[in-house]
Write a protein that holds these residues in place. Structure first.
Motif, PDB file in Angstrom:
ATOM      1  N   ARG A  40       1.199  -1.306  -0.015  1.00  0.00           N
ATOM      2  CA  ARG A  40      -0.480  -0.032  -0.468  1.00  0.00           C
ATOM      3  C   ARG A  40       0.974   1.371   0.179  1.00  0.00           C
ATOM      4  NH1 ARG A  40      -4.872  -1.575   2.102  1.00  0.00           N
ATOM      5  NH2 ARG A  40      -4.772  -3.295   2.211  1.00  0.00           N
ATOM      6  N   VAL A  41       1.129   1.709  -0.842  1.00  0.00           N
ATOM      7  CA  VAL A  41       1.611   3.142  -1.337  1.00  0.00           C
ATOM      8  C   VAL A  41       1.215   4.183  -0.254  1.00  0.00           C
ATOM      9  CG1 VAL A  41       3.274   4.694  -3.039  1.00  0.00           C
ATOM     10  CG2 VAL A  41       2.709   2.339  -3.434  1.00  0.00           C
ATOM     11  N   THR A  42       2.021   5.002   0.514  1.00  0.00           N
ATOM     12  CA  THR A  42       1.686   5.709   1.517  1.00  0.00           C
ATOM     13  C   THR A  42       3.230   6.602   1.370  1.00  0.00           C
ATOM     14  OG1 THR A  42       2.462   4.593   3.550  1.00  0.00           O
ATOM     15  CG2 THR A  42       0.419   4.174   2.704  1.00  0.00           C
ATOM     16  N   SER A  43       3.833   6.763   1.152  1.00  0.00           N
ATOM     17  CA  SER A  43       5.157   7.821   0.699  1.00  0.00           C
ATOM     18  C   SER A  43       5.517   8.325  -0.291  1.00  0.00           C
ATOM     19  CB  SER A  43       5.703   7.464   1.997  1.00  0.00           C
ATOM     20  OG  SER A  43       7.158   8.514   1.968  1.00  0.00           O
ATOM     21  N   ILE A  44       5.408   8.960  -0.843  1.00  0.00           N
ATOM     22  CA  ILE A  44       6.016   9.571  -2.269  1.00  0.00           C
ATOM     23  C   ILE A  44       6.744  10.924  -2.228  1.00  0.00           C
ATOM     24  CG2 ILE A  44       5.010  10.209  -5.062  1.00  0.00           C
ATOM     25  CD1 ILE A  44       2.308   8.775  -3.549  1.00  0.00           C
ATOM     26  N   VAL A  45       8.089  10.742  -2.434  1.00  0.00           N
ATOM     27  CA  VAL A  45       8.504  11.630  -2.976  1.00  0.00           C
ATOM     28  C   VAL A  45       9.019  12.177  -4.740  1.00  0.00           C
ATOM     29  CG1 VAL A  45      10.912  13.288  -2.521  1.00  0.00           C
ATOM     30  CG2 VAL A  45       9.760  11.859  -0.261  1.00  0.00           C
ATOM     31  N   GLY A  46       9.059  13.646  -5.234  1.00  0.00           N
ATOM     32  CA  GLY A  46       9.934  13.740  -5.839  1.00  0.00           C
ATOM     33  C   GLY A  46       8.510  13.866  -7.094  1.00  0.00           C
ATOM     34  N   ALA A  47       6.960  13.145  -7.357  1.00  0.00           N
ATOM     35  CA  ALA A  47       6.605  12.795  -8.137  1.00  0.00           C
ATOM     36  C   ALA A  47       5.655  14.323  -8.746  1.00  0.00           C
ATOM     37  CB  ALA A  47       5.035  11.914  -7.320  1.00  0.00           C
ATOM     38  N   ARG A  48       5.398  14.308 -10.550  1.00  0.00           N
ATOM     39  CA  ARG A  48       4.991  15.549 -10.694  1.00  0.00           C
ATOM     40  C   ARG A  48       3.476  15.593 -11.118  1.00  0.00           C
ATOM     41  NH1 ARG A  48       8.232  14.803 -16.976  1.00  0.00           N
ATOM     42  NH2 ARG A  48      10.232  15.722 -15.033  1.00  0.00           N
ATOM     43  N   GLY A  49       2.897  14.122 -10.261  1.00  0.00           N
ATOM     44  CA  GLY A  49       1.252  14.168 -10.955  1.00  0.00           C
ATOM     45  C   GLY A  49       1.010  13.626  -9.538  1.00  0.00           C
ATOM     46  N   ARG A  50      -0.804  12.961  -9.049  1.00  0.00           N
ATOM     47  CA  ARG A  50      -1.050  12.413  -7.746  1.00  0.00           C
ATOM     48  C   ARG A  50      -1.393  10.700  -8.979  1.00  0.00           C
ATOM     49  NH1 ARG A  50      -5.051  16.210  -4.902  1.00  0.00           N
ATOM     50  NH2 ARG A  50      -4.494  15.172  -3.304  1.00  0.00           N
ATOM     51  N   SER A  51      -1.270  10.357  -9.580  1.00  0.00           N
ATOM     52  CA  SER A  51      -1.719   9.555  -9.836  1.00  0.00           C
ATOM     53  C   SER A  51      -0.988   7.934  -9.268  1.00  0.00           C
ATOM     54  CB  SER A  51      -0.976   9.243 -11.220  1.00  0.00           C
ATOM     55  OG  SER A  51       0.494   8.330 -11.628  1.00  0.00           O
ATOM     56  N   ILE A  52       0.460   8.455  -8.473  1.00  0.00           N
ATOM     57  CA  ILE A  52       0.296   7.052  -7.898  1.00  0.00           C
ATOM     58  C   ILE A  52      -0.086   7.537  -6.294  1.00  0.00           C
ATOM     59  CG2 ILE A  52       2.726   6.037  -6.762  1.00  0.00           C
ATOM     60  CD1 ILE A  52       4.417   7.426  -9.045  1.00  0.00           C
ATOM     61  N   GLU A  53      -0.352   8.298  -5.834  1.00  0.00           N
ATOM     62  CA  GLU A  53      -1.562   8.041  -4.792  1.00  0.00           C
ATOM     63  C   GLU A  53      -2.276   6.861  -4.334  1.00  0.00           C
ATOM     64  OE1 GLU A  53      -3.266  12.511  -4.001  1.00  0.00           O
ATOM     65  OE2 GLU A  53      -0.975  12.805  -4.289  1.00  0.00           O
ATOM     66  N   GLY A  54      -2.233   6.294  -3.596  1.00  0.00           N
ATOM     67  CA  GLY A  54      -3.148   5.158  -2.920  1.00  0.00           C
ATOM     68  C   GLY A  54      -3.213   4.428  -3.908  1.00  0.00           C
ATOM     69  N   LEU A  55      -1.587   3.910  -4.377  1.00  0.00           N
ATOM     70  CA  LEU A  55      -1.542   2.998  -4.922  1.00  0.00           C
ATOM     71  C   LEU A  55      -1.628   1.572  -3.971  1.00  0.00           C
ATOM     72  CD1 LEU A  55      -1.092   1.276  -8.168  1.00  0.00           C
ATOM     73  CD2 LEU A  55       1.239   1.788  -7.761  1.00  0.00           C
ATOM     74  N   ILE A  56      -2.405   0.722  -4.613  1.00  0.00           N
ATOM     75  CA  ILE A  56      -1.984  -0.624  -3.856  1.00  0.00           C
ATOM     76  C   ILE A  56      -1.918  -1.536  -4.264  1.00  0.00           C
ATOM     77  CG2 ILE A  56      -3.530  -2.559  -2.739  1.00  0.00           C
ATOM     78  CD1 ILE A  56      -5.534  -0.516  -1.494  1.00  0.00           C
ATOM     79  N   VAL A  57      -0.556  -2.628  -4.345  1.00  0.00           N
ATOM     80  CA  VAL A  57      -0.040  -3.115  -5.711  1.00  0.00           C
ATOM     81  C   VAL A  57       0.077  -5.143  -5.138  1.00  0.00           C
ATOM     82  CG1 VAL A  57       2.041  -3.854  -6.702  1.00  0.00           C
ATOM     83  CG2 VAL A  57       2.104  -1.523  -6.430  1.00  0.00           C
ATOM     84  N   GLU A  58      -0.893  -5.621  -5.863  1.00  0.00           N
ATOM     85  CA  GLU A  58      -1.063  -6.955  -4.946  1.00  0.00           C
ATOM     86  C   GLU A  58       0.199  -7.730  -5.729  1.00  0.00           C
ATOM     87  OE1 GLU A  58      -4.062  -7.703  -3.791  1.00  0.00           O
ATOM     88  OE2 GLU A  58      -4.954  -5.990  -3.493  1.00  0.00           O
ATOM     89  N   LYS A  59       0.530  -9.037  -4.649  1.00  0.00           N
ATOM     90  CA  LYS A  59       1.002  -9.868  -4.923  1.00  0.00           C
ATOM     91  C   LYS A  59       1.610 -10.375  -6.275  1.00  0.00           C
ATOM     92  CE  LYS A  59       2.506 -13.887  -2.886  1.00  0.00           C
ATOM     93  NZ  LYS A  59       2.969 -14.968  -1.468  1.00  0.00           N
ATOM     94  N   ALA A  60       2.463 -10.456  -7.326  1.00  0.00           N
ATOM     95  CA  ALA A  60       2.521 -11.116  -8.470  1.00  0.00           C
ATOM     96  C   ALA A  60       2.302  -9.947  -9.021  1.00  0.00           C
ATOM     97  CB  ALA A  60       2.187 -12.150  -7.951  1.00  0.00           C
ATOM     98  N   ARG A  61       1.381  -8.911  -9.061  1.00  0.00           N
ATOM     99  CA  ARG A  61       1.026  -7.860 -10.146  1.00  0.00           C
ATOM    100  C   ARG A  61       2.236  -6.836 -10.039  1.00  0.00           C
ATOM    101  NH1 ARG A  61      -2.363 -11.747 -12.735  1.00  0.00           N
ATOM    102  NH2 ARG A  61      -3.229  -9.816 -13.709  1.00  0.00           N
ATOM    103  N   GLY A  62       2.655  -6.232 -11.465  1.00  0.00           N
ATOM    104  CA  GLY A  62       2.840  -5.360 -11.758  1.00  0.00           C
ATOM    105  C   GLY A  62       4.567  -5.681 -11.499  1.00  0.00           C
ATOM    106  N   LEU A  63       5.099  -4.426 -11.911  1.00  0.00           N
ATOM    107  CA  LEU A  63       6.971  -4.284 -11.150  1.00  0.00           C
ATOM    108  C   LEU A  63       7.530  -5.405  -9.398  1.00  0.00           C
ATOM    109  CD1 LEU A  63       9.736  -4.949 -12.776  1.00  0.00           C
ATOM    110  CD2 LEU A  63       9.915  -2.478 -11.553  1.00  0.00           C
ATOM    111  N   GLY A  64       6.718  -4.091  -8.973  1.00  0.00           N
ATOM    112  CA  GLY A  64       6.567  -4.486  -7.460  1.00  0.00           C
ATOM    113  C   GLY A  64       5.644  -5.884  -6.861  1.00  0.00           C
ATOM    114  N   GLY A  65       4.883  -6.484  -7.433  1.00  0.00           N
ATOM    115  CA  GLY A  65       4.067  -7.644  -6.424  1.00  0.00           C
ATOM    116  C   GLY A  65       4.986  -9.004  -7.273  1.00  0.00           C
ATOM    117  N   ARG A  66       5.618  -8.957  -8.911  1.00  0.00           N
ATOM    118  CA  ARG A  66       6.921  -9.966  -8.776  1.00  0.00           C
ATOM    119  C   ARG A  66       7.921  -9.608  -8.061  1.00  0.00           C
ATOM    120  NH1 ARG A  66       6.330 -14.135 -11.508  1.00  0.00           N
ATOM    121  NH2 ARG A  66       5.010 -13.359 -12.606  1.00  0.00           N
ATOM    122  N   ALA A  67       8.574  -8.749  -7.821  1.00  0.00           N
ATOM    123  CA  ALA A  67       9.704  -8.556  -6.646  1.00  0.00           C
ATOM    124  C   ALA A  67       9.543  -9.023  -5.050  1.00  0.00           C
ATOM    125  CB  ALA A  67       9.951  -6.850  -6.789  1.00  0.00           C
TER     126      ALA A  67
END
Length: 285
Positions: A40-67
């Motif tokens: 659950r993304v709660t900390s963001i630094v340096g972003a130009r917009g707000r599209s990442i705010e509130g992002l929830i990355v599920e296990k195995a989904r996306g780059l972070g879910g794979r990691a």
């Protein structure tokens, strides 16, 4: 959970994300704690917009879910065309304009506890020199979590005694406190971060106070150097000079020198006499 210096997991995460921007070449960083097998993304630094705010990355989904499921860092130089990952989060990542994305799990005790990301808006070559600071930041985060977990576990054990003595600890609990103190001393000896060392010292003082109960130190004027306390804490557990040397990465002759200095300051003729004097002086639990 016991927190070093009352710093929460969320505060540690925020510090790590800020460090990613400060100590790496990446202009944007974000991250979140692992909860219910998702980040659950709660900390963001340096972003130009707000599209990442509130992002929830599920296990195995996306780059972070794979990691997350692999327990190791994952990198893509061109997120838009990346293969081997799902693109569930394109709206958030591409919405921020991120091209290069580096996802690093924070693994403590064999379990991913958080995920930190750093990225750039253009394709960027990421060699070892660029990746190393991000890996180091994640490792520092994991180290603090492991230390806190161990302190919490041992303090919980210390407080669960069923036959307490005058200061509220039974024999087994007291031994746990003393082992914890010695272990923290050996960990602190390897830590170079001044802030973390200060928090470790705070926890050590709490452990000594727990073992001492309400009794005030009999001789608070006695002062030992940090290394003298280190070797005496190990000696209090029955360790030999060679075992202390191995534990603290010192020469055996150096251990003897520190013990001799501590015994002299405590006016003790043997290490066995020095230990109770150090305890009465409030230097050991």
């Amino acid at each position: 959970m016991v927190h070093l210096g009352s710093i929460s997991d969320q505060q540690l995460l925020s510090r790590a994300v800020h460090d990613l921007v400060r100590r790496t070449r990446f202009p944007v960083a974000f991250g979140g704690l692992v909860e219910d097998h998702a980040v659950r993304v709660t900390s963001i630094v340096g972003a130009r917009g707000r599209s990442i705010e509130g992002l929830i990355v599920e296990k195995a989904r996306g780059l972070g879910g794979r990691a997350l499921i692999e327990g190791r860092p994952r990198l893509t130089l061109d997120y838009r065309t990346a293969r081997g990952i799902t693109h569930d989060y394109d709206r958030a990542i591409l919405g921020e304009g991120i091209a290069t994305l580096f996802a690093v799990p924070v693994v403590a005790a064999g379990r991913a506890r958080a995920m930190v990301y750093c990225g750039s808006w253009s394709e960027s070559a990421v060699d070892e020199g660029a990746a190393r600071p991000a890996l180091r930041i994640a490792d520092e985060f994991a180290t603090e979590l492991r230390i806190r977990d161990e302190v919490s576990r041992r303090l919980d054990q210390a407080s669960s005694g069923t036959a307490p003595d005058a200061d509220g600890l039974d024999g087994a609990a007291r031994e746990e406190v003393r082992e914890s103190f010695a272990e923290l001393r050996s960990i602190a000896a390897t830590v170079t971060d001044a802030e973390l060392r200060a928090r470790l010292t705070h926890v050590e003082q709490r452990l000594a106070a727990v073992a001492r109960g309400d009794a005030a130190p009999s001789d608070p004027a006695v002062q030992l150097s940090p290394r003298e306390v280190d070797v005496l804490a190990c000696a209090a557990l029955g360790a030999t000079n060679s075992e202390i040397a191995a534990e603290l990465a010192l020469r055996e002759t150096t251990v003897k020198s520190y013990l001799g200095a501590a015994m002299s300051k405590l006016d003790a003729s043997t290490r066995h006499a020095a230990v109770p004097k150090a305890r009465r002086a409030g230097l050991l639990p």
